[in-house]
Design an enzyme around this catalytic site. Structure first.
Site, mmCIF file in Angstrom:
data_model
loop_
_atom_site.group_PDB
_atom_site.id
_atom_site.type_symbol
_atom_site.label_atom_id
_atom_site.label_comp_id
_atom_site.label_asym_id
_atom_site.label_seq_id
_atom_site.Cartn_x
_atom_site.Cartn_y
_atom_site.Cartn_z
ATOM 1 N N ILE A 7 25.820 23.525 6.636
ATOM 2 C CA ILE A 7 26.138 22.221 6.392
ATOM 3 C C ILE A 7 26.769 22.107 5.084
ATOM 4 O O ILE A 7 27.538 21.433 4.630
ATOM 5 C CB ILE A 7 24.783 21.427 6.498
ATOM 6 C CG1 ILE A 7 24.266 21.099 7.940
ATOM 7 C CG2 ILE A 7 24.693 20.021 5.578
ATOM 8 C CD1 ILE A 7 22.867 20.514 7.949
ATOM 9 N N PRO A 258 21.137 16.872 -0.151
ATOM 10 C CA PRO A 258 21.865 15.665 -0.554
ATOM 11 C C PRO A 258 23.436 15.681 -0.206
ATOM 12 O O PRO A 258 24.186 14.984 -0.801
ATOM 13 C CB PRO A 258 21.647 15.884 -2.014
ATOM 14 C CG PRO A 258 21.430 17.347 -2.278
ATOM 15 C CD PRO A 258 20.872 17.695 -1.002
ATOM 16 N N CYS A 259 23.832 16.508 0.683
ATOM 17 C CA CYS A 259 25.166 16.668 0.616
ATOM 18 C C CYS A 259 25.995 15.636 1.226
ATOM 19 O O CYS A 259 27.015 15.471 0.972
ATOM 20 C CB CYS A 259 25.593 17.988 1.675
ATOM 21 S SG CYS A 259 24.792 17.803 3.293
ATOM 22 N N ARG A 260 25.201 14.645 2.030
ATOM 23 C CA ARG A 260 25.956 13.433 2.397
ATOM 24 C C ARG A 260 25.398 12.351 1.753
ATOM 25 O O ARG A 260 25.863 11.109 2.166
ATOM 26 C CB ARG A 260 25.738 13.372 3.821
ATOM 27 C CG ARG A 260 26.054 14.572 4.981
ATOM 28 C CD ARG A 260 27.597 14.485 5.014
ATOM 29 N NE ARG A 260 27.455 13.080 6.001
ATOM 30 C CZ ARG A 260 28.654 12.334 6.232
ATOM 31 N NH1 ARG A 260 29.524 12.268 5.457
ATOM 32 N NH2 ARG A 260 28.670 11.577 7.142
#
Lengths: 314, 337
Positions: A7, A258-260
């Site tokens: 991801i 937290p990537c999105r």
């Protein structure tokens, strides 16, 4: 870990465009927060929802860019009465779940019809009839879940060592645990009542808050992080929720990656602005926690939405 | 009291439960390896608790890494006194960590409990408990840290002085049923103010006086100035318990103080609980109890009996937690490979 890495790679391009030192707020443009804005939003959360506190965490893990006494936010002993999977069955039965971003089949669930927002006093005191129904039909077992894998071996030891005269406590004023069981509508329900410590850290790389979960079983023994995934919406378990080192606490904890976050927050902000509401940065964590509730729908942490989210331009 | 029914109801208190954060065991391991060695002297520790704030689960006595003295080299420049906040009221405790499982089992649990109960009793009589009410909540932890297996055997006790004969319950009901609307609003406001002030937020026992529908909250040391003819007086405490008909454990030693120090035989108490972090009188309880003069309490040499060893899943056995998966360097190395 591998999935979280994938991801990470998939979104790295987007993320890199978003990083870099900021002098002005990218809150409305990118859905991200500067460090100073994180403190402002955190102060507001603590003030409006006093079950949340700032903490300083492990001294060796302190981040110099955050004040010593405001390293991260935490709310402890949050009840989680049922596993997320059973709630999802509810949603499906009600036809109630809505994706707000399904373009790449990795969307976040919108927060419509969450049971936690329809609490009446009765429902808070006791699980509703609905819960009991689910309890009967759902076969998900609460796995004997604490870290005490060796406890079974230890029990004979205890008996061997226990001096029967050492611990006689016949005290009529002590409420026996059977009384407590009698207060609950269903034994099985007790097995399901986990509690969580929910913490929010600042992720400097993604410039967003990040949520961490520490779970405890019904006898308040630490849950293995893998079992925490039972309380994560199944769309997110092992995909956007991963098990990693906590930046301020010891050990591995489950975390919503937290990537999105920036992208989702940007969408929420856009929706608000389209409705004529100008979002204010100190309300960021309320919006954020509302969205996180779709990932961990049965963990009943506090966030209030009873006040204006921003200044209306109307 | 002539109106009471023939059968008296013993006031029963819901026991406190313990919860230990992983950070506590990690710091204990470091302390043991780096500082303590084979020294088995008891260690002063700090537990934390708060009023119950969720209707479904009680709050716990929680141990965190900060419950232990700081590790060597970790004394931060700000002095690192264990500071509380509204969600973690500090409570003094003592830890007996043994070197072997055999010595863990051989500890004389009854004497250890008595020793802590004696401290509570002395603090009540010296007046110290009125200055620092958290001493009424003293707790005891015995443990054996097996650093070869990364497993921790432990047992908590929350010493409670036994009233003999037991206190009897006259009435207990939601606090919202016990006050006029005006009184209730004033009491909620006063509680929220107490909880929001950094001076009082972590002070778990207090006095409530209500005069002309106006509620005032005062610390225990103000007992003498709190009395008056036209006042309703209640004894308030942060109640970790969520049950609708029982007060939590902290009330036990508070009643002992009220009985032995202030000689009251009939008391009204407030089990203070919150919702969303604010005073909630529908969830808080007001109870009325009779405390018969306990036997022997006038004797200066007398020390009341104490109870309070925590029950583990209904059994009187210690707990054990294994943290090898997250602490054992060998396993971590394998996992990382």
């Amino acid at each position: 870990m591998v999935l979280s890495q994938k991801i990470h790679e998939a979104f790295k391009g987007t993320v890199e465009r978003m990083t870099g030192p900021r002098t002005v707020s990218a809150f409305k443009e990118k859905g991200v927060l500067s460090i100073a804005e994180f403190i402002i939003a955190g102060d507001n959360l603590v003030s409006k929802c006093p079950t949340w506190s700032w903490e300083s965490g492990e001294p060796s893990k302190r981040k110099s860019y955050l004040p010593n006494d405001k390293q991260y936010l935490i709310t402890r002993n949050v009840p989680c009465l049922r596993r997320a999977a059973s709630v999802e069955e509810d949603y499906e039965a009600a036809g109630g779940e809505v994706l707000i971003d399904n373009e790449d089949n990795d969307g976040w669930l919108a927060t419509h019809g969450k049971p936690k927002e329809t609490n009446s006093d009765d429902e808070e005191n006791f699980p509703s009839m609905e819960t009991l129904e689910i309890t009967k039909t759902n076969t998900i077992q609460s796995i004997s879940s604490y870290f005490g894998g060796e406890e079974e071996e230890d029990i004979p030891d205890m008996l061997e060592y226990e001096d029967p005269d050492n611990l006689i406590e016949t005290d009529p004023a002590t409420l026996q645990s059977t009384y407590i069981v009698a207060q609950e509508p269903n034994d099985d329900n007790i097995l399901r009542t986990r509690t969580y410590d929910v913490s929010i850290t600042y992720d400097k790389y993604y410039q967003t808050p990040r949520v961490w979960l520490t779970g405890y079983d019904e006898s308040r023994m630490l849950l293995r992080p893998e079992l925490v995934l039972e309380d994560v919406s199944q769309d997110h378990a092992r995909k956007t929720v991963t098990i990693e080192d906590h930046p301020h606490l010891p050990g591995k904890h489950a975390s919503v990656h937290p990537c999105r976050h920036g992208a989702v927050m940007k969408k929420i902000i856009d929706v608000l602005m389209a409705r004529g509401v100008e979002p204010e940065v100190d309300k960021y964590l309320f919006l954020f926690l509302k969205f996180v509730a779709s990932v961990i729908p049965t963990i009943e942490y506090d966030y209030t939405m009873d006040f204006d989210l921003g200044s209306s331009s109307h | 009291s002539s109106s009471s029914t023939t059968s008296t109801l013993i006031l029963q208190f819901a026991p406190l439960q313990s919860l230990v954060d992983e950070g506590f065991w990690r710091r204990l391991s470091s302390l043991k390896l780096d500082t303590l060695g084979i020294d088995q002297s008891p260690i002063n520790i700090t537990g934390f608790y708060a009023p119950c704030s969720h209707a479904q689960v009680s709050n716990h006595l929680t141990l965190l890494a900060e419950s232990l003295p700081p590790e060597v080299g970790e004394q931060s420049s700000d002095g690192t006194i264990v500071r509380g906040n509204r969600n973690r009221c500090p409570v003094p405790g003592i830890l007996y960590n043994t070197n072997t499982l055999e010595s863990f089992h051989a500890l004389d649990k009854q004497s250890l409990l008595k020793a802590e109960a004696k401290k509570i009793w002395e603090d009540i009589h010296s007046g110290k408990a009125e200055e620092d009410s958290s001493v009424l909540l003293r707790f005891l932890l015995i443990s054996f840290a097996d650093l070869k297996k990364w497993s921790f055997h432990y047992w908590f006790a929350f010493p409670a002085l036994v009233l003999d004969p037991a206190a009897t319950l006259i009435d207990i009901r939601p606090a919202s049923h016990c006050f006029s609307l005006e009184e209730g609003e004033s009491l909620s406001a006063a509680c929220n103010e107490w909880r929001n002030s950094s001076l009082t937020a972590d002070v778990p026992f207090f006095l409530i006086s209500i005069t002309n529908s106006c509620a005032t909250i005062r610390p225990l040391r103000d007992w003498k100035t709190c009395q008056g003819d036209d006042k309703k007086l209640l004894f308030g405490f942060y109640d970790p318990c969520h049950l609708p008909n029982n007060p939590g454990w902290p009330l036990r030693n508070f009643l002992a103080l009220i009985s032995s120090r202030w000689n009251l035989e009939k008391v009204r108490f407030l089990c203070y609980r919150e919702k969303h972090g604010l005073a909630d009188l529908g969830f808080s309880l007001v109870g009325e109890a009779l405390i018969p003069v306990p036997q022997g309490w006038n004797d200066p040499e007398f020390i009341p009996n104490a109870v309070g060893w925590e029950v583990n899943r209904g059994k009187k056995i210690p707990r054990c937690i294994t943290l090898a998966n997250s602490m054992d360097p060998t396993r971590l190395a394998i996992a990382a490979a």
